[in-house]
Write a protein that holds these residues in place. Structure first.
Motif, mmCIF file in Angstrom:
data_model
loop_
_atom_site.group_PDB
_atom_site.id
_atom_site.type_symbol
_atom_site.label_atom_id
_atom_site.label_comp_id
_atom_site.label_asym_id
_atom_site.label_seq_id
_atom_site.Cartn_x
_atom_site.Cartn_y
_atom_site.Cartn_z
ATOM 1 N N GLU A 44 17.483 -5.342 -15.432
ATOM 2 C CA GLU A 44 17.571 -6.235 -14.278
ATOM 3 C C GLU A 44 18.334 -5.585 -13.128
ATOM 4 O OE1 GLU A 44 21.077 -9.293 -15.380
ATOM 5 O OE2 GLU A 44 19.638 -8.922 -16.977
ATOM 6 N N LEU A 45 19.308 -4.747 -13.536
ATOM 7 C CA LEU A 45 20.130 -4.093 -12.533
ATOM 8 C C LEU A 45 19.310 -3.130 -11.678
ATOM 9 C CD1 LEU A 45 23.606 -3.435 -13.917
ATOM 10 C CD2 LEU A 45 22.952 -2.460 -11.755
ATOM 11 N N SER A 46 18.420 -2.390 -12.326
ATOM 12 C CA SER A 46 17.623 -1.463 -11.526
ATOM 13 C C SER A 46 16.526 -2.218 -10.764
ATOM 14 C CB SER A 46 17.063 -0.326 -12.391
ATOM 15 O OG SER A 46 15.935 -0.727 -13.094
ATOM 16 N N ASP A 47 16.162 -3.404 -11.254
ATOM 17 C CA ASP A 47 15.155 -4.201 -10.539
ATOM 18 C C ASP A 47 15.644 -4.682 -9.172
ATOM 19 O OD1 ASP A 47 13.453 -3.895 -12.609
ATOM 20 O OD2 ASP A 47 13.716 -5.902 -13.445
ATOM 21 N N ILE A 48 16.970 -4.806 -9.059
ATOM 22 C CA ILE A 48 17.540 -5.276 -7.793
ATOM 23 C C ILE A 48 17.067 -4.407 -6.641
ATOM 24 C CG2 ILE A 48 19.719 -5.476 -6.526
ATOM 25 C CD1 ILE A 48 21.006 -6.244 -9.190
ATOM 26 N N ASN A 49 16.912 -3.109 -6.952
ATOM 27 C CA ASN A 49 16.434 -2.177 -5.945
ATOM 28 C C ASN A 49 15.133 -2.585 -5.293
ATOM 29 O OD1 ASN A 49 17.495 0.549 -5.237
ATOM 30 N ND2 ASN A 49 18.159 0.230 -7.343
ATOM 31 N N GLU A 60 29.950 -5.566 -17.269
ATOM 32 C CA GLU A 60 31.093 -6.359 -16.808
ATOM 33 C C GLU A 60 31.473 -5.966 -15.384
ATOM 34 O OE1 GLU A 60 35.214 -8.190 -18.539
ATOM 35 O OE2 GLU A 60 34.866 -6.102 -19.028
ATOM 36 N N ILE A 61 31.496 -4.655 -15.137
ATOM 37 C CA ILE A 61 31.829 -4.191 -13.787
ATOM 38 C C ILE A 61 30.846 -4.764 -12.780
ATOM 39 C CG2 ILE A 61 31.826 -2.155 -12.296
ATOM 40 C CD1 ILE A 61 33.412 -0.713 -14.160
ATOM 41 N N PHE A 62 29.580 -4.763 -13.165
ATOM 42 C CA PHE A 62 28.569 -5.304 -12.251
ATOM 43 C C PHE A 62 28.860 -6.772 -11.926
ATOM 44 C CE2 PHE A 62 24.580 -7.411 -11.223
ATOM 45 C CZ PHE A 62 24.147 -6.612 -10.183
ATOM 46 N N LYS A 63 29.192 -7.512 -12.974
ATOM 47 C CA LYS A 63 29.393 -8.961 -12.809
ATOM 48 C C LYS A 63 30.507 -9.279 -11.819
ATOM 49 C CE LYS A 63 30.657 -11.909 -16.140
ATOM 50 N NZ LYS A 63 30.754 -12.449 -17.507
ATOM 51 N N ILE A 64 31.561 -8.480 -11.846
ATOM 52 C CA ILE A 64 32.719 -8.799 -11.009
ATOM 53 C C ILE A 64 32.763 -8.018 -9.699
ATOM 54 C CG2 ILE A 64 34.183 -9.443 -12.975
ATOM 55 C CD1 ILE A 64 35.384 -6.390 -11.882
ATOM 56 N N SER A 65 31.744 -7.211 -9.428
ATOM 57 C CA SER A 65 31.831 -6.313 -8.271
ATOM 58 C C SER A 65 31.408 -6.963 -6.964
ATOM 59 C CB SER A 65 30.950 -5.085 -8.491
ATOM 60 O OG SER A 65 31.522 -4.238 -9.419
ATOM 61 N N PRO A 66 31.924 -6.426 -5.846
ATOM 62 C CA PRO A 66 31.448 -6.862 -4.540
ATOM 63 C C PRO A 66 30.007 -6.386 -4.356
ATOM 64 C CG PRO A 66 32.863 -4.950 -4.295
ATOM 65 C CD PRO A 66 32.915 -5.345 -5.747
ATOM 66 N N PRO A 67 29.252 -7.063 -3.507
ATOM 67 C CA PRO A 67 27.834 -6.725 -3.317
ATOM 68 C C PRO A 67 27.583 -5.241 -3.100
ATOM 69 C CG PRO A 67 28.360 -8.688 -2.054
ATOM 70 C CD PRO A 67 29.641 -8.213 -2.654
ATOM 71 N N ILE A 68 28.447 -4.605 -2.324
ATOM 72 C CA ILE A 68 28.188 -3.209 -1.975
ATOM 73 C C ILE A 68 28.247 -2.316 -3.224
ATOM 74 C CG2 ILE A 68 30.519 -2.416 -1.403
ATOM 75 C CD1 ILE A 68 29.187 -1.409 1.266
ATOM 76 N N TYR A 69 29.148 -2.636 -4.155
ATOM 77 C CA TYR A 69 29.208 -1.824 -5.365
ATOM 78 C C TYR A 69 28.071 -2.181 -6.315
ATOM 79 C CZ TYR A 69 31.327 1.281 -8.785
ATOM 80 O OH TYR A 69 31.555 2.337 -9.650
ATOM 81 N N LYS A 70 27.628 -3.425 -6.252
ATOM 82 C CA LYS A 70 26.455 -3.795 -7.045
ATOM 83 C C LYS A 70 25.232 -2.999 -6.576
ATOM 84 C CE LYS A 70 27.781 -8.390 -8.514
ATOM 85 N NZ LYS A 70 27.607 -9.845 -8.421
ATOM 86 N N ILE A 71 25.121 -2.844 -5.273
ATOM 87 C CA ILE A 71 24.012 -2.057 -4.728
ATOM 88 C C ILE A 71 24.112 -0.610 -5.223
ATOM 89 C CG2 ILE A 71 22.999 -1.155 -2.591
ATOM 90 C CD1 ILE A 71 23.895 -3.763 -1.211
ATOM 91 N N TYR A 72 25.307 -0.081 -5.141
ATOM 92 C CA TYR A 72 25.642 1.274 -5.610
ATOM 93 C C TYR A 72 25.207 1.452 -7.084
ATOM 94 C CZ TYR A 72 29.149 5.145 -4.993
ATOM 95 O OH TYR A 72 29.813 6.334 -4.850
ATOM 96 N N LEU A 73 25.632 0.523 -7.939
ATOM 97 C CA LEU A 73 25.272 0.602 -9.361
ATOM 98 C C LEU A 73 23.773 0.456 -9.573
ATOM 99 C CD1 LEU A 73 27.970 -1.490 -11.309
ATOM 100 C CD2 LEU A 73 27.692 0.999 -11.271
ATOM 101 N N SER A 74 23.148 -0.390 -8.768
ATOM 102 C CA SER A 74 21.716 -0.606 -8.986
ATOM 103 C C SER A 74 20.909 0.623 -8.558
ATOM 104 C CB SER A 74 21.240 -1.881 -8.272
ATOM 105 O OG SER A 74 20.993 -1.634 -6.916
ATOM 106 N N ILE A 75 21.395 1.324 -7.528
ATOM 107 C CA ILE A 75 20.735 2.581 -7.138
ATOM 108 C C ILE A 75 20.853 3.585 -8.294
ATOM 109 C CG2 ILE A 75 20.912 4.603 -5.622
ATOM 110 C CD1 ILE A 75 21.648 2.750 -3.331
#
Lengths: 380, 380
Positions: free
Chosen positions: B363-368, A281-296
């Motif tokens: 999918e989230l880690s694939d964004i990387n 859910e956090i991912f869905k509503i987050s700004p791009p920069i935090y999405k990048i953060y979570l994906s890392i």
């Protein structure tokens, strides 16, 4: 009325579909020409990536179209097409001369994902490639006979074992090369056990790349650089950016790039798990920069903990740096937790800002806008 | 011989240049058609971004071309072109009906970068827009007369001041809306001071966006949602993704997305400065993922510390969470520093990994991989 507008919309959309098809037919046509370019380049030792040519194409298109199409779109569309072209040039080229066949390369650990990337390219380019795997140690003597290059792709933790098993069977002319993430120890080990040329590589990419072109490989010289110059040249022909770093400096940088980052991500990940945050859910509503953060973060936890730990524990410096960092965070907390110190925080912030500005990092923070738009465009 | 190959290469490159020009002529042609689509869509209340249409285009092209061109390139090229199209549709449309003109909107703080994004769009779409700036508070009564919406874009710290200065002059029919980053306090303030409709927005983007399309806006309901439904609909027509979150839940998420992240970046940045690391050199030789890491850091320090501190200090929960995090890091350090606990670390790691996997974050880690390739393609 409704029917009228639906009809108009459909008509315009059909026109767009036709245009899109024409665009991709042209891209396809371009890629066919590129294969011929690949053949010419390979015969004449020209890199698949020629930065001046890329600049020329981009500038020309931008000059002609920036009145109608944004620079961002012009540059990203043509760069994507060019990147696909580089891949075609080096991976689809079936017309490679057999000159390389006289060079005998033995891959150790070439079955791993990282090893495969290198092994497959050297095979594609007609080098005389064979490999020794964990299962066929008994044939190693025969395989190593007259080899020109032993290309070691095993994990750091197995390097000692590998070296002790092979050093007797290679000549002093043979090049010894490894791709582990820590260079000082591994190069020293190779220098100790082998009297010939030694080279340490550290590829700055993971196993999921689509092409080696434009990727970065750091190399640290071991012994007799002139004897392995051809390897670095081969990488350049594939469009790799190679950078020379002294093994000691390399390892010091890696304390931050790898060790401290790994521990940090470990901390953050376990903290989030304990908080049982709803990541989706956090991912869905987050700004791009935090999405990048979570994906890392998520990428990190899809990796291999043993590899991370080998790197972290390869030197005492990692834990010392971590310890220093932990103590440092306490100081920062103290500043933040004292309400009167808002001005102190502002001062520190401005100091860091101006230190960074002196380092000319404007372009570095601009990268965020590009990546953020990528997140948006892809509906991540 | 040399002349021959240079001649061949030049010839092939000319062919490529011609193809590239044809591609961009087609993109240009596409964008002109899109402007007409924008007019039709606007007249008939259709969003500029229609997800099914985007999927249709992508699937059709992929089906036809994936034998020759990678999915990655097909999708990223067409998505870039479509994104440019959305921008054209909403920002270049000069044929917008005057129906909106009866709705009077007052912007407060509309001169700021974030405020401008909203203000300019509402102007473009023929709403009756005016603004009150810090310099013309004396005319506020006149300007606020009969306003339907007061759109507050001032910083959180100024919200009280703004509200106290305007509440007397607006009717109970007027919608009160703010875009600050913390929602519970700001919505409560608005509810207290105003008896009419109240809406809290939090745009999940920074001031450097090229378009509002596909961006995320979180909204928290205040009072009388049916009265401001048209605002959310207007955003949808511009292709914005809107998500509803209760203000309390929103603020709890923001503790992590904003506060903890800000303090973390602050710590890391000052630590790196004290170590006097050569950021430029490290950036040059780093893998994409660390480049992204550094660029997030540098972006943070190009921002406004006062805004960060307003957010951090808007609730005691920020510092409590930070304190908890600091204590947590000590535990992690203890585990790492004890050599015998390698298995403990591996266990924790595997727990986090499987917790994440349960959350379906593949999918989230694939964004990387996508972002890393972006770094590579752009020579960052």
């Amino acid at each position: 009325m409704n029917n009228k507008f639906e009809f108009d919309l459909k008509d315009l959309r059909n026109k767009i579909d036709n245009i899109d098809e024409k665009i991709f037919n042209l891209i396809n046509e371009r890629l066919k020409i590129v294969e011929n370019i690949g053949i010419i380049k390979n015969k004449n030792n020209i890199s698949c990536y020629v930065s001046k040519r890329e600049e020329f194409i981009l500038n020309k298109l931008n000059k002609k179209y920036n009145k109608y199409i944004s620079y961002f779109t012009i540059s990203s569309v043509i760069k994507k097409i060019m990147y696909e072209s580089y891949i075609k040039e080096i991976y689809c080229n079936n017309n490679i001369s057999n000159n390389n066949n006289s060079i005998k390369i033995i891959f150790i650990g070439g079955k791993g994902k990282m090893g495969s990337i290198f092994k497959n390219l050297f095979i594609k380019y007609n080098y005389n490639v064979s490999e020794i795997n964990s299962k066929d140690w008994e044939n190693k003597e025969e395989k190593l006979l007259n080899s020109n290059l032993v290309f070691i792709c095993s994990p750091i933790s197995k390097l000692n074992f590998v070296l002790e098993n092979i050093y007797k069977y290679i000549t002093s002319e043979c090049i010894l090369l490894d791709i582990s993430s820590i260079k000082e120890k591994s190069i020293n080990k190779m220098l100790n056990i082998h009297s010939g040329p030694v080279l340490g590589l550290h590829p700055m990419f993971g196993p999921n790349i689509r092409s080696i072109t434009k990727q970065i490989i750091i190399y640290s010289n071991g012994r007799y650089p002139e004897k392995y110059k051809w390897i670095l040249n081969q990488f350049k022909l594939w469009g790799v950016f190679i950078y020379n770093l002294d093994s000691n400096k390399h390892d010091n940088y890696m304390l931050h790039i790898q060790s401290l980052r790994y521990i940090n991500l470990f901390m953050l990940g376990s903290f989030i798990m304990n908080k049982n945050l709803n990541i989706k859910e956090i991912f869905k509503i987050s700004p791009p920069i935090y999405k990048i953060y979570l994906s890392i973060l998520c990428k990190f936890f899809s990796g291999d903990i043993n590899l991370y730990l080998d790197i972290i524990y390869s030197s005492n410096k990692s834990l010392n740096l971590f310890d220093e960092y932990i103590n440092y965070t306490k100081n920062i907390y103290n500043i933040f937790s004292s309400n009167k110190k808002r001005n102190n925080i502002i001062n520190i912030f401005e100091n860091i800002k101006s230190w960074l500005n002196k380092k000319n990092i404007k372009e570095l923070s601009d990268i965020n806008d590009t990546l953020s738009e990528e997140i948006i465009i892809n509906n991540f």
